[in-house]
Design a protein around this motif. Structure first.
Motif, PDB file in Angstrom:
ATOM      1  N   LEU A  76      19.148 -20.068   4.702  1.00 39.42           N
ATOM      2  CA  LEU A  76      19.793 -19.526   3.510  1.00 39.42           C
ATOM      3  C   LEU A  76      20.470 -20.614   2.686  1.00 39.42           C
ATOM      4  N   LEU A  77      21.052 -21.609   3.342  1.00 39.29           N
ATOM      5  CA  LEU A  77      21.721 -22.680   2.616  1.00 39.29           C
ATOM      6  C   LEU A  77      20.734 -23.613   1.924  1.00 39.29           C
ATOM      7  N   ASP A  78      19.536 -23.785   2.496  1.00 38.16           N
ATOM      8  CA  ASP A  78      18.544 -24.691   1.930  1.00 38.16           C
ATOM      9  C   ASP A  78      17.769 -24.092   0.759  1.00 38.16           C
ATOM     10  N   HIS A  79      17.834 -22.800   0.571  1.00 38.57           N
ATOM     11  CA  HIS A  79      17.071 -22.154  -0.490  1.00 38.57           C
ATOM     12  C   HIS A  79      18.011 -21.750  -1.622  1.00 38.57           C
ATOM     13  N   THR A  80      17.818 -22.357  -2.760  1.00 41.82           N
ATOM     14  CA  THR A  80      18.707 -22.110  -3.891  1.00 41.82           C
ATOM     15  C   THR A  80      18.301 -20.894  -4.705  1.00 41.82           C
ATOM     16  N   SER A  81      17.056 -20.488  -4.627  1.00 42.73           N
ATOM     17  CA  SER A  81      16.635 -19.299  -5.361  1.00 42.73           C
ATOM     18  C   SER A  81      16.122 -18.256  -4.383  1.00 42.73           C
ATOM     19  N   VAL A  82      16.323 -17.019  -4.742  1.00 41.28           N
ATOM     20  CA  VAL A  82      15.893 -15.911  -3.908  1.00 41.28           C
ATOM     21  C   VAL A  82      14.770 -15.192  -4.631  1.00 41.28           C
ATOM     22  N   CYS A  83      13.706 -14.894  -3.907  1.00 39.48           N
ATOM     23  CA  CYS A  83      12.567 -14.192  -4.487  1.00 39.48           C
ATOM     24  C   CYS A  83      12.398 -12.860  -3.780  1.00 39.48           C
ATOM     25  N   ASP A  84      12.189 -11.823  -4.553  1.00 32.11           N
ATOM     26  CA  ASP A  84      11.860 -10.517  -4.004  1.00 32.11           C
ATOM     27  C   ASP A  84      10.392 -10.272  -4.235  1.00 32.11           C
ATOM     28  N   TYR A  85       9.687  -9.873  -3.197  1.00 29.84           N
ATOM     29  CA  TYR A  85       8.278  -9.542  -3.312  1.00 29.84           C
ATOM     30  C   TYR A  85       8.111  -8.078  -2.934  1.00 29.84           C
ATOM     31  N   HIS A  86       7.293  -7.400  -3.687  1.00 27.45           N
ATOM     32  CA  HIS A  86       7.020  -5.999  -3.430  1.00 27.45           C
ATOM     33  C   HIS A  86       5.514  -5.810  -3.365  1.00 27.45           C
ATOM     34  N   ILE A  87       5.065  -5.075  -2.365  1.00 23.76           N
ATOM     35  CA  ILE A  87       3.658  -4.722  -2.297  1.00 23.76           C
ATOM     36  C   ILE A  87       3.576  -3.202  -2.237  1.00 23.76           C
ATOM     37  N   CYS A  88       2.621  -2.662  -2.931  1.00 21.53           N
ATOM     38  CA  CYS A  88       2.415  -1.218  -2.954  1.00 21.53           C
ATOM     39  C   CYS A  88       1.195  -0.885  -2.115  1.00 21.53           C
ATOM     40  N   THR A  89       1.366   0.071  -1.240  1.00 22.67           N
ATOM     41  CA  THR A  89       0.263   0.470  -0.371  1.00 22.67           C
ATOM     42  C   THR A  89       0.098   1.982  -0.422  1.00 22.67           C
ATOM     43  N   PRO A  90      -1.143   2.460  -0.283  1.00 25.82           N
ATOM     44  CA  PRO A  90      -1.363   3.904  -0.293  1.00 25.82           C
ATOM     45  C   PRO A  90      -0.933   4.588   1.004  1.00 25.82           C
ATOM     46  N   ALA A  91      -0.806   3.835   2.092  1.00 26.22           N
ATOM     47  CA  ALA A  91      -0.421   4.399   3.388  1.00 26.22           C
ATOM     48  C   ALA A  91       0.741   3.600   3.960  1.00 26.22           C
ATOM     49  N   LYS A  92       1.392   4.156   4.978  1.00 25.31           N
ATOM     50  CA  LYS A  92       2.509   3.457   5.613  1.00 25.31           C
ATOM     51  C   LYS A  92       2.030   2.164   6.254  1.00 25.31           C
ATOM     52  N   LEU A  93       2.850   1.105   6.107  1.00 28.47           N
ATOM     53  CA  LEU A  93       2.534  -0.168   6.742  1.00 28.47           C
ATOM     54  C   LEU A  93       2.831  -0.097   8.229  1.00 28.47           C
ATOM     55  N   SER A  94       1.971  -0.722   9.019  1.00 28.24           N
ATOM     56  CA  SER A  94       2.186  -0.754  10.461  1.00 28.24           C
ATOM     57  C   SER A  94       2.237  -2.171  10.999  1.00 28.24           C
ATOM     58  N   SER A  95       1.803  -3.161  10.198  1.00 21.89           N
ATOM     59  CA  SER A  95       1.825  -4.546  10.650  1.00 21.89           C
ATOM     60  C   SER A  95       1.845  -5.484   9.448  1.00 21.89           C
ATOM     61  N   LEU A  96       2.616  -6.548   9.555  1.00 22.91           N
ATOM     62  CA  LEU A  96       2.654  -7.609   8.545  1.00 22.91           C
ATOM     63  C   LEU A  96       2.572  -8.952   9.239  1.00 22.91           C
ATOM     64  N   ARG A  97       1.867  -9.902   8.614  1.00 20.42           N
ATOM     65  CA  ARG A  97       1.765 -11.248   9.189  1.00 20.42           C
ATOM     66  C   ARG A  97       1.566 -12.251   8.059  1.00 20.42           C
ATOM     67  N   TRP A  98       2.359 -13.315   8.063  1.00 21.67           N
ATOM     68  CA  TRP A  98       2.144 -14.405   7.113  1.00 21.67           C
ATOM     69  C   TRP A  98       0.851 -15.109   7.476  1.00 21.67           C
ATOM     70  N   LYS A  99       0.059 -15.442   6.487  1.00 22.95           N
ATOM     71  CA  LYS A  99      -1.174 -16.189   6.715  1.00 22.95           C
ATOM     72  C   LYS A  99      -0.820 -17.671   6.774  1.00 22.95           C
ATOM     73  N   PRO A 100      -1.161 -18.367   7.872  1.00 28.07           N
ATOM     74  CA  PRO A 100      -0.825 -19.785   7.995  1.00 28.07           C
ATOM     75  C   PRO A 100      -1.488 -20.630   6.906  1.00 28.07           C
ATOM     76  N   ASN A 101      -0.901 -21.758   6.637  1.00 29.84           N
ATOM     77  CA  ASN A 101      -1.428 -22.760   5.698  1.00 29.84           C
ATOM     78  C   ASN A 101      -1.544 -22.257   4.266  1.00 29.84           C
ATOM     79  N   THR A 102      -0.710 -21.284   3.885  1.00 29.90           N
ATOM     80  CA  THR A 102      -0.706 -20.818   2.498  1.00 29.90           C
ATOM     81  C   THR A 102       0.667 -21.012   1.865  1.00 29.90           C
ATOM     82  N   SER A 103       1.527 -21.785   2.494  1.00 26.40           N
ATOM     83  CA  SER A 103       2.878 -22.067   2.005  1.00 26.40           C
ATOM     84  C   SER A 103       3.673 -20.790   1.732  1.00 26.40           C
ATOM     85  N   GLY A 104       3.483 -19.798   2.565  1.00 25.34           N
ATOM     86  CA  GLY A 104       4.218 -18.551   2.407  1.00 25.34           C
ATOM     87  C   GLY A 104       3.773 -17.734   1.218  1.00 25.34           C
TER      88      GLY A 104
END
Length: 132
Positions: free
Chosen positions: A9-37
């Motif tokens: 939290l101290l190293d990040h000066t800006s905060v980003c909110d991301y929103h994704i819309c899905t037609p069904a309830k989410l059951s799993s999330l995973r960051w894809k490696p090597n995409t810089s988040g």
């Protein structure tokens, strides 16, 4: 080097909110490696795996993997992040090549003859070969 949440939290000066819309309830999330988040994969209750580009705020593509059965887990290979895998209520583990748009499957397995739900899939984070 290990970072705690306070350091993060101290190293990040800006905060980003991301929103994704899905037609069904989410059951799993995973960051894809090597995409810089920038890319996150999600699995939902309708059996769909979708990858989202968070910087452009849009889905990159989706795969209707498991015939409408809930995707409980997904993961990406840590060596180059070209292989993805998901496990579902349909009793299968499915793997795909993330470089291919559409349903380009690498492999499908049914670990149990009783077709029990596959609740967790995970690649070895220390493997250079992408083996599970």
């Amino acid at each position: 080097m290990e970072y705690g949440i306070v350091t993060f939290l101290l190293d990040h000066t800006s905060v980003c909110d991301y929103h994704i819309c899905t037609p069904a309830k989410l059951s799993s999330l995973r960051w894809k490696p090597n995409t810089s988040g920038r890319v996150v994969g999600s699995g939902d209750y309708d059996g769909v795996v979708t990858e989202y580009d968070l910087e452009r705020c849009m889905p990159i593509f989706e795969r209707d993997e498991h015939g409408g059965r809930c995707v409980w887990s997904l993961d990406y290979s840590h060596s180059g992040s070209t292989i993805g895998a998901s496990g579902s209520d349909d009793g299968t583990l499915q793997m795909w090549d993330t470089r291919c748009v559409g349903n380009k499957w690498v492999a499908m397995a049914q670990p149990s003859m009783s077709k029990s739900a596959v609740c967790c899939v995970e690649f070895d984070p220390y493997s250079d070969t992408g083996e599970t």
